[in-house]
Design a protein around this motif. Structure first.
Motif, PDB file in Angstrom:
ATOM      1  N   GLN A  71       0.732  -1.468   0.034  1.00  0.00           N
ATOM      2  CA  GLN A  71       0.174   0.138   0.497  1.00  0.00           C
ATOM      3  C   GLN A  71       0.503   1.227  -0.425  1.00  0.00           C
ATOM      4  N   LEU A  72       0.197   2.894  -0.910  1.00  0.00           N
ATOM      5  CA  LEU A  72       1.082   3.648  -0.580  1.00  0.00           C
ATOM      6  C   LEU A  72      -0.382   5.107  -0.457  1.00  0.00           C
ATOM      7  N   GLY A  73      -0.276   6.015  -0.021  1.00  0.00           N
ATOM      8  CA  GLY A  73      -0.787   6.687  -0.043  1.00  0.00           C
ATOM      9  C   GLY A  73      -0.062   8.150   0.826  1.00  0.00           C
ATOM     10  N   LEU A  74      -1.639   8.988   1.473  1.00  0.00           N
ATOM     11  CA  LEU A  74      -1.407   9.935   2.094  1.00  0.00           C
ATOM     12  C   LEU A  74      -2.076   9.329   3.566  1.00  0.00           C
ATOM     13  N   MET A  75      -1.875   9.550   4.763  1.00  0.00           N
ATOM     14  CA  MET A  75      -1.864   9.687   5.928  1.00  0.00           C
ATOM     15  C   MET A  75      -2.153  10.799   6.430  1.00  0.00           C
ATOM     16  N   VAL A  76      -3.017  11.434   7.838  1.00  0.00           N
ATOM     17  CA  VAL A  76      -2.759  12.247   8.362  1.00  0.00           C
ATOM     18  C   VAL A  76      -3.497  11.559   9.956  1.00  0.00           C
ATOM     19  N   ARG A  77      -2.239  11.744  11.069  1.00  0.00           N
ATOM     20  CA  ARG A  77      -1.630  11.155  12.384  1.00  0.00           C
ATOM     21  C   ARG A  77      -1.471  12.050  13.816  1.00  0.00           C
ATOM     22  N   ALA A  78      -2.611  12.131  14.836  1.00  0.00           N
ATOM     23  CA  ALA A  78      -2.770  13.106  15.854  1.00  0.00           C
ATOM     24  C   ALA A  78      -2.277  11.724  16.704  1.00  0.00           C
ATOM     25  N   ASP A  79      -2.153  10.776  16.677  1.00  0.00           N
ATOM     26  CA  ASP A  79      -1.929   9.912  17.487  1.00  0.00           C
ATOM     27  C   ASP A  79      -1.422   8.174  17.427  1.00  0.00           C
ATOM     28  N   ASP A  80      -1.320   7.416  18.173  1.00  0.00           N
ATOM     29  CA  ASP A  80      -1.083   6.085  17.706  1.00  0.00           C
ATOM     30  C   ASP A  80      -2.856   5.453  17.700  1.00  0.00           C
ATOM     31  N   GLU A  81      -3.331   6.499  18.837  1.00  0.00           N
ATOM     32  CA  GLU A  81      -5.089   5.545  18.474  1.00  0.00           C
ATOM     33  C   GLU A  81      -6.308   6.551  17.970  1.00  0.00           C
ATOM     34  N   HIS A  82      -5.654   7.413  17.358  1.00  0.00           N
ATOM     35  CA  HIS A  82      -5.652   8.428  16.132  1.00  0.00           C
ATOM     36  C   HIS A  82      -6.208   8.823  14.970  1.00  0.00           C
ATOM     37  N   TRP A  83      -5.644   8.232  13.664  1.00  0.00           N
ATOM     38  CA  TRP A  83      -5.532   8.322  12.626  1.00  0.00           C
ATOM     39  C   TRP A  83      -5.931   8.344  11.435  1.00  0.00           C
ATOM     40  N   LEU A  84      -5.887   8.814  10.376  1.00  0.00           N
ATOM     41  CA  LEU A  84      -6.199   8.220   8.300  1.00  0.00           C
ATOM     42  C   LEU A  84      -5.505   8.277   7.900  1.00  0.00           C
ATOM     43  N   LYS A  85      -5.180   7.035   7.067  1.00  0.00           N
ATOM     44  CA  LYS A  85      -4.115   6.258   5.578  1.00  0.00           C
ATOM     45  C   LYS A  85      -5.629   6.278   4.499  1.00  0.00           C
ATOM     46  N   THR A  86      -4.815   6.497   3.465  1.00  0.00           N
ATOM     47  CA  THR A  86      -5.746   6.346   2.063  1.00  0.00           C
ATOM     48  C   THR A  86      -4.886   6.426   0.914  1.00  0.00           C
ATOM     49  N   LEU A  88      -3.630   3.490  -2.275  1.00  0.00           N
ATOM     50  CA  LEU A  88      -3.880   2.239  -3.345  1.00  0.00           C
ATOM     51  C   LEU A  88      -3.269   1.287  -2.154  1.00  0.00           C
ATOM     52  N   GLU A  89      -4.615  -0.044  -2.306  1.00  0.00           N
ATOM     53  CA  GLU A  89      -3.904  -1.339  -1.814  1.00  0.00           C
ATOM     54  C   GLU A  89      -4.444  -2.491  -2.513  1.00  0.00           C
ATOM     55  N   TYR A  90      -3.173  -3.139  -2.766  1.00  0.00           N
ATOM     56  CA  TYR A  90      -2.935  -4.397  -3.524  1.00  0.00           C
ATOM     57  C   TYR A  90      -4.246  -5.608  -2.317  1.00  0.00           C
ATOM     58  N   SER A  91      -5.233  -5.919  -2.869  1.00  0.00           N
ATOM     59  CA  SER A  91      -6.161  -6.755  -2.100  1.00  0.00           C
ATOM     60  C   SER A  91      -7.430  -7.705  -3.301  1.00  0.00           C
ATOM     61  N   ASP A  92      -7.194  -9.106  -2.905  1.00  0.00           N
ATOM     62  CA  ASP A  92      -8.407  -9.446  -3.581  1.00  0.00           C
ATOM     63  C   ASP A  92      -7.593  -9.734  -5.300  1.00  0.00           C
ATOM     64  N   ASN A  93      -6.368  -9.850  -5.679  1.00  0.00           N
ATOM     65  CA  ASN A  93      -5.623  -9.613  -6.911  1.00  0.00           C
ATOM     66  C   ASN A  93      -6.258  -8.402  -7.498  1.00  0.00           C
ATOM     67  N   GLN A  94      -6.267  -7.239  -6.485  1.00  0.00           N
ATOM     68  CA  GLN A  94      -6.349  -6.103  -8.326  1.00  0.00           C
ATOM     69  C   GLN A  94      -5.919  -5.006  -6.633  1.00  0.00           C
ATOM     70  N   ALA A  95      -6.119  -3.826  -7.522  1.00  0.00           N
ATOM     71  CA  ALA A  95      -5.219  -2.801  -6.700  1.00  0.00           C
ATOM     72  C   ALA A  95      -6.772  -1.675  -6.261  1.00  0.00           C
ATOM     73  N   GLN A  96      -7.121  -1.908  -5.089  1.00  0.00           N
ATOM     74  CA  GLN A  96      -8.305  -0.830  -4.130  1.00  0.00           C
ATOM     75  C   GLN A  96      -7.928   0.438  -4.182  1.00  0.00           C
ATOM     76  N   LEU A  97      -8.630   1.246  -4.091  1.00  0.00           N
ATOM     77  CA  LEU A  97      -8.980   2.393  -3.219  1.00  0.00           C
ATOM     78  C   LEU A  97      -9.087   2.244  -1.963  1.00  0.00           C
ATOM     79  N   SER A  98      -8.081   1.819  -0.836  1.00  0.00           N
ATOM     80  CA  SER A  98      -8.344   1.464  -0.032  1.00  0.00           C
ATOM     81  C   SER A  98      -8.506   2.767   1.519  1.00  0.00           C
ATOM     82  N   THR A  99      -9.449   2.939   2.398  1.00  0.00           N
ATOM     83  CA  THR A  99      -9.019   3.877   3.212  1.00  0.00           C
ATOM     84  C   THR A  99      -8.675   2.775   4.752  1.00  0.00           C
TER      85      THR A  99
END
Length: 192
Positions: A71-86, A88-99
Motif C-alpha cells: 500500500q501507498l498513499g496519504l496519512m493524517v495522524r494525531a497519535d497511535d489511537e487516532h489516524w487515517l491512511k488512504t 492504493l492497496e493490493y487486495s483480492d488480486n487487484q489494486a483497491q482504493l483503500s481507507t
C-alpha cells in the motif's frame, strides 16, 4: 516540498528525484489497530510534517502490485489511537482504493476497486481536513474529483500529515509518489 518532511519509522531505502519520491519498504510494516485481525502495528513508513488546522494534501501514486496488502498513499495522524491512511492497496488480486480510519484505538477498513487505467497512469488522491471531518477524494483521467470517504475523526489542532507506505506481508515494495502538495483546505462544497 519533500525537504519539509521527516520520517516516522524510516524505510531501508528512499530517494527524491525532482518531484518524485521512491521508497522501498521494510519487512512486515503496517498501520493497523486490533479490529478483526487482533494485532496492532504502527511501524509503517510515514514521511510527514506537522500541520495546524485544516489542510488539503494531494499526491499522485505509482506502483506495480503483486503482494497482498502492499500500500501507498496519504496519512493524517494525531497519535497511535487516532489516524487515517488512504490510497492504493493490493487486495483480492487487484489494486483497491483503500481507507483505514482509526478512532479510539480501533481501525476500520473500506475499499473499492481502483480503475485500472488510473492506476497504470498514476492515481491522484486528495485528503482534506475540515475541522473534525476528513474528506478523501480521487481524481479521474478527465480531472473530475470523486468522493471516496467522508468521516469524523476528533483531532487536535496540530496533526502530522504526509506520505505513507507499508508492506505487511514482505519487504521490498517499491512505492513512488509524485507531485505532492500540502496547503490550505479546499472549499467545503461537497457536490460541486
Amino acid at each position: 516540498m519533500y525537504d519539509e518532511l521527516e520520517w516516522r519509522s524510516p524505510p531501508p531505502e528512499w530517494r527524491v528525484e525532482g518531484d518524485r519520491l521512491t521508497v522501498i519498504t521494510g519487512k512486515d510494516t503496517d498501520f493497523w489497530n486490533k479490529t478483526f485481525y487482533g494485532f496492532t502495528r504502527k511501524d509503517g513508513h510515514l514521511f510527514c510534517r506537522e500541520v495546524e488546522g485544516d489542510f488539503s494534501a494531494e499526491v499522485v501514486l505509482h506502483a506495480t502490485f503483486d503482494t497482498l496488502y502492499d500500500q501507498l498513499g496519504l496519512m493524517v495522524r494525531a497519535d497511535d489511537e487516532h489516524w487515517l491512511k488512504t490510497g492504493l492497496e493490493y487486495s483480492d488480486n487487484q489494486a483497491q482504493l483503500s481507507t483505514v480510519l482509526t478512532r479510539d484505538g480501533w481501525s476500520d477498513w473500506a475499499t473499492s476497486v481502483a480503475p485500472i487505467e488510473d492506476v497504470k497512469a498514476g492515481l491522484r488522491i486528495r485528503l482534506t481536513r475540515h475541522g473534525e471531518v476528513l474528506r478523501v477524494q480521487r481524481q479521474d483521467r478527465n480531472g473530475k474529483w470523486h468522493l471516496t470517504r467522508l468521516g469524523y475523526l476528533g483531532l487536535p489542532s496540530k496533526t502530522q500529515v504526509g506520505l505513507m507506505c507499508c508492506s505487511p506481508e514482505r519487504a521490498g515494495f517499491r512505492a513512488t509518489f509524485s507531485d505532492f502538495q500540502l496547503g490550505p483546505a479546499i472549499p467545503r462544497d461537497l457536490h460541486g
